[in-house]
Design an enzyme around this catalytic site. Structure first.
Site, mmCIF file in Angstrom:
data_model
loop_
_atom_site.group_PDB
_atom_site.id
_atom_site.type_symbol
_atom_site.label_atom_id
_atom_site.label_comp_id
_atom_site.label_asym_id
_atom_site.label_seq_id
_atom_site.Cartn_x
_atom_site.Cartn_y
_atom_site.Cartn_z
ATOM 1 N N GLN A 109 0.901 -1.031 -0.174
ATOM 2 C CA GLN A 109 0.113 -0.040 -0.002
ATOM 3 C C GLN A 109 0.916 1.288 0.097
ATOM 4 O O GLN A 109 1.735 1.361 0.599
ATOM 5 C CB GLN A 109 -0.849 0.064 1.236
ATOM 6 C CG GLN A 109 -2.206 0.917 0.817
ATOM 7 C CD GLN A 109 -3.291 0.453 2.053
ATOM 8 O OE1 GLN A 109 -3.101 -0.504 2.522
ATOM 9 N NE2 GLN A 109 -4.225 1.405 2.375
ATOM 10 N N SER A 167 4.022 -6.426 2.713
ATOM 11 C CA SER A 167 2.602 -6.340 3.400
ATOM 12 C C SER A 167 1.552 -6.996 2.563
ATOM 13 O O SER A 167 1.690 -8.081 2.353
ATOM 14 C CB SER A 167 2.353 -4.827 3.839
ATOM 15 O OG SER A 167 1.139 -4.665 4.598
ATOM 16 N N LEU A 168 0.675 -6.211 2.031
ATOM 17 C CA LEU A 168 -0.281 -6.941 1.159
ATOM 18 C C LEU A 168 0.247 -7.497 -0.049
ATOM 19 O O LEU A 168 -0.369 -8.393 -0.615
ATOM 20 C CB LEU A 168 -1.511 -5.806 0.783
ATOM 21 C CG LEU A 168 -1.136 -4.907 -0.634
ATOM 22 C CD1 LEU A 168 -1.500 -5.487 -1.884
ATOM 23 C CD2 LEU A 168 -1.894 -3.427 -0.359
ATOM 24 N N ARG A 212 -9.298 -8.103 4.253
ATOM 25 C CA ARG A 212 -8.136 -7.600 5.128
ATOM 26 C C ARG A 212 -8.310 -5.984 5.192
ATOM 27 O O ARG A 212 -8.201 -5.683 6.418
ATOM 28 C CB ARG A 212 -6.739 -8.154 4.433
ATOM 29 C CG ARG A 212 -5.545 -7.729 5.042
ATOM 30 C CD ARG A 212 -4.453 -8.268 4.243
ATOM 31 N NE ARG A 212 -3.160 -8.018 4.950
ATOM 32 C CZ ARG A 212 -2.426 -7.083 4.893
ATOM 33 N NH1 ARG A 212 -2.852 -6.063 3.839
ATOM 34 N NH2 ARG A 212 -1.392 -6.862 5.284
ATOM 35 N N HIS A 242 0.166 -3.179 11.146
ATOM 36 C CA HIS A 242 1.542 -3.814 11.765
ATOM 37 C C HIS A 242 1.929 -3.645 13.022
ATOM 38 O O HIS A 242 2.907 -3.198 13.242
ATOM 39 C CB HIS A 242 2.577 -3.736 10.597
ATOM 40 C CG HIS A 242 2.292 -4.123 9.385
ATOM 41 N ND1 HIS A 242 2.124 -5.641 9.183
ATOM 42 C CD2 HIS A 242 2.058 -3.647 8.121
ATOM 43 C CE1 HIS A 242 1.770 -5.850 7.796
ATOM 44 N NE2 HIS A 242 1.591 -4.468 7.369
ATOM 45 N N GLN A 250 1.399 -11.723 10.126
ATOM 46 C CA GLN A 250 1.779 -10.385 9.500
ATOM 47 C C GLN A 250 1.007 -9.289 9.781
ATOM 48 O O GLN A 250 1.438 -8.125 9.916
ATOM 49 C CB GLN A 250 1.714 -10.709 8.003
ATOM 50 C CG GLN A 250 2.166 -9.716 7.092
ATOM 51 C CD GLN A 250 1.332 -9.572 5.987
ATOM 52 O OE1 GLN A 250 0.035 -9.117 6.399
ATOM 53 N NE2 GLN A 250 1.759 -9.698 4.703
#
Length: 315
Positions: free
Chosen positions: A10, A94-95, A119, A203, A252
Site C-alpha cells: 500500500q 505487506s499486502l 483484510r 502492523h 503478519q
C-alpha cells in the site's frame, strides 16, 4: 543469474494504475474483469479513473495493487516467462505477500481479491478513525527506532511496523504515542520524523481484531504450495508449506514487515542477483538499491517494461 520477483504494498497506488496494461494486453483485461466479478464492484473503473480518495481506501487499494501485479504476471506468462522457470523466490511488502502468493499459484485471483478486500475492511475496522497513526523515522537504525517507540508508548501501543531499508523505519500505534515519538526521534538524531497519511495503525498489536478476521477468512480458502518459495515478511526467510503460509499471513497483520532483512536474505544466502518489482510504482526497487547496492533491481509495470523484460529473459 538468479532472480526474485517482488510485489509492492500500500502506498504504490495511483489513479490510472493498470490502464495502459488493459489497453495493451487481453491477459491484463481478463485479470481486471476477474477481480471486478469476484468483488462485485467495478474496481477497475476506480483504478483507471479515480477518484483518488476512493482508490486510497484500504479496502480498494489492497485488491487494486494485487490486480495490477497479477496483470503483469499473466502477460509475462503468456509470453513464456513463468515464476516456476524464471524466479527462485517471491516476496511482497505487506499486502504484496498476497500478490506474490497469487502470482506463484497459492491463491486464485478471485480468492486473493476477496481476501484483500476482507483484510482492508478488517484493518480499517480494528481501530476507530483518529485513534491510531503511523510515522516514518528517517535516519535512525532499527534498534534506535525500537527504543524511540518504547519510550513514546507511556502505556499506549507504539511499535515498529516496517523496517523498510537502512535509515527508514515506520512506527505504528495509538495516535498520542506516535505523536510523542516524533519529538523523541528528532531528539535522538532522526533526520526527519513524519506522520504518514494512513487511515489506521497497520502492523502493530492494535490490529489484533483484523488478524482474527484474517484467520477466519484464510481458513476457508484453498491454498497450494507456491511455484517458488515465499520469503515471508515476519520471518525474512523462505517458506512453501501452505499451512505455515496461512499462519504467517495471520501473524503478519500485527507483525513487523522485515523488508530490510528479507532483501538482505534474498541477495545474501538466497543468492539472488536480480530483483524485479512487478506491479504499480517503483517503491521496492528504490528500497532494494538502498539495502544492497550490488544487487540489480528493476520495476516491471508498463507495457514497455514487460516487452523489455521478456526480450532480456528469453534472449
Amino acid at each position: 543469474m538468479k532472480r526474485a520477483f517482488t510485489f509492492p504494498g500500500q502506498g504504490s497506488q495511483a489513479v490510472g494504475m493498470g490502464k495502459d496494461l488493459a489497453e495493451a494486453f487481453p491477459e491484463a483485461r481478463a485479470v481486471f474483469a476477474e477481480v471486478d466479478e469476484a468483488l462485485g464492484q467495478k474496481l477497475s473503473t476506480i483504478m483507471f479513473e479515480g477518484p483518488d480518495d476512493l482508490l486510497r481506501l484500504t479496502e480498494n487499494a489492497q485488491p487494486a495493487l494485487m490486480a495490477v501485479s497479477l496483470a503483469v504476471i499473466r502477460v509475462l506468462e503468456a509470453r513464456g516467462v513463468r515464476i516456476a522457470d524464471h524466479a527462485a523466490f517471491v516476496a511482497g511488502h505487506s499486502l504484496g505477500e498476497y500478490s506474490a502468493l497469487c502470482a506463484a499459484g497459492t491463491f486464485s485471483v478471485a480468492d486473493a481479491a476477496r481476501l484483500l478486500k476482507t483484510r482492508g475492511q478488517a484493518m480499517q475496522k480494528a481501530v476507530p478513525v483518529g485513534h491510531g497513526a503511523m510515522a516514518a523515522l528517517l535516519g535512525l537504525d532499527l534498534d534506535t527506532a525500537r527504543a524511540v517507540a518504547a519510550e513514546a508508548a507511556e502505556g499506549d501501543v507504539c511499535e515498529v511496523a516496517n523496517d523498510n531499508a537502512p535509515g527508514q523505519v515506520v512506527i505504528s500505534g495509538a495516535t498520542a504515542a506516535v505523536e510523542r515519538a516524533l519529538d523523541i526521534a528528532k531528539a535522538r538524531g532522526a533526520k526527519r520524523a513524519l506522520p504518514l497519511p494512513v487511515s489506521a495503525p497497520f502492523h502493530c498489536s492494535l490490529m489484533q481484531p483484523a488478524a482474527e478476521a484474517m484467520a477466519a477468512a484464510l481458513a476457508d480458502v484453498a491454498m497450494q504450495a507456491p511455484a517458488a518459495p515465499l520469503v515471508a515478511n515476519v520471518l525474512a526467510s523462505p517458506i512453501s508449506d501452505p499451512a505455515e503460509i496461512r499462519l504467517r499471513l495471520i501473524e503478519q497483520v500485527t507483525g513487523v514487515v522485515r523488508w530490510t532483512e528479507s532483501v538482505a536474505w534474498l541477495t545474501g544466502p538466497g543468492g539472488v542477483t536480480h530483483l524485479h518489482e512487478l506491479g504499480a510504482g517503483k517503491v521496492l526497487t528504490g528500497l532494494a538499491k538502498r539495502i544492497n547496492a550490488d544487487a540489480t533491481a528493476s520495476a516491471i509495470g508498463t507495457p514497455a517494461d514487460i516487452e523489455a523484460f521478456v526480450a532480456e529473459v528469453l534472449a
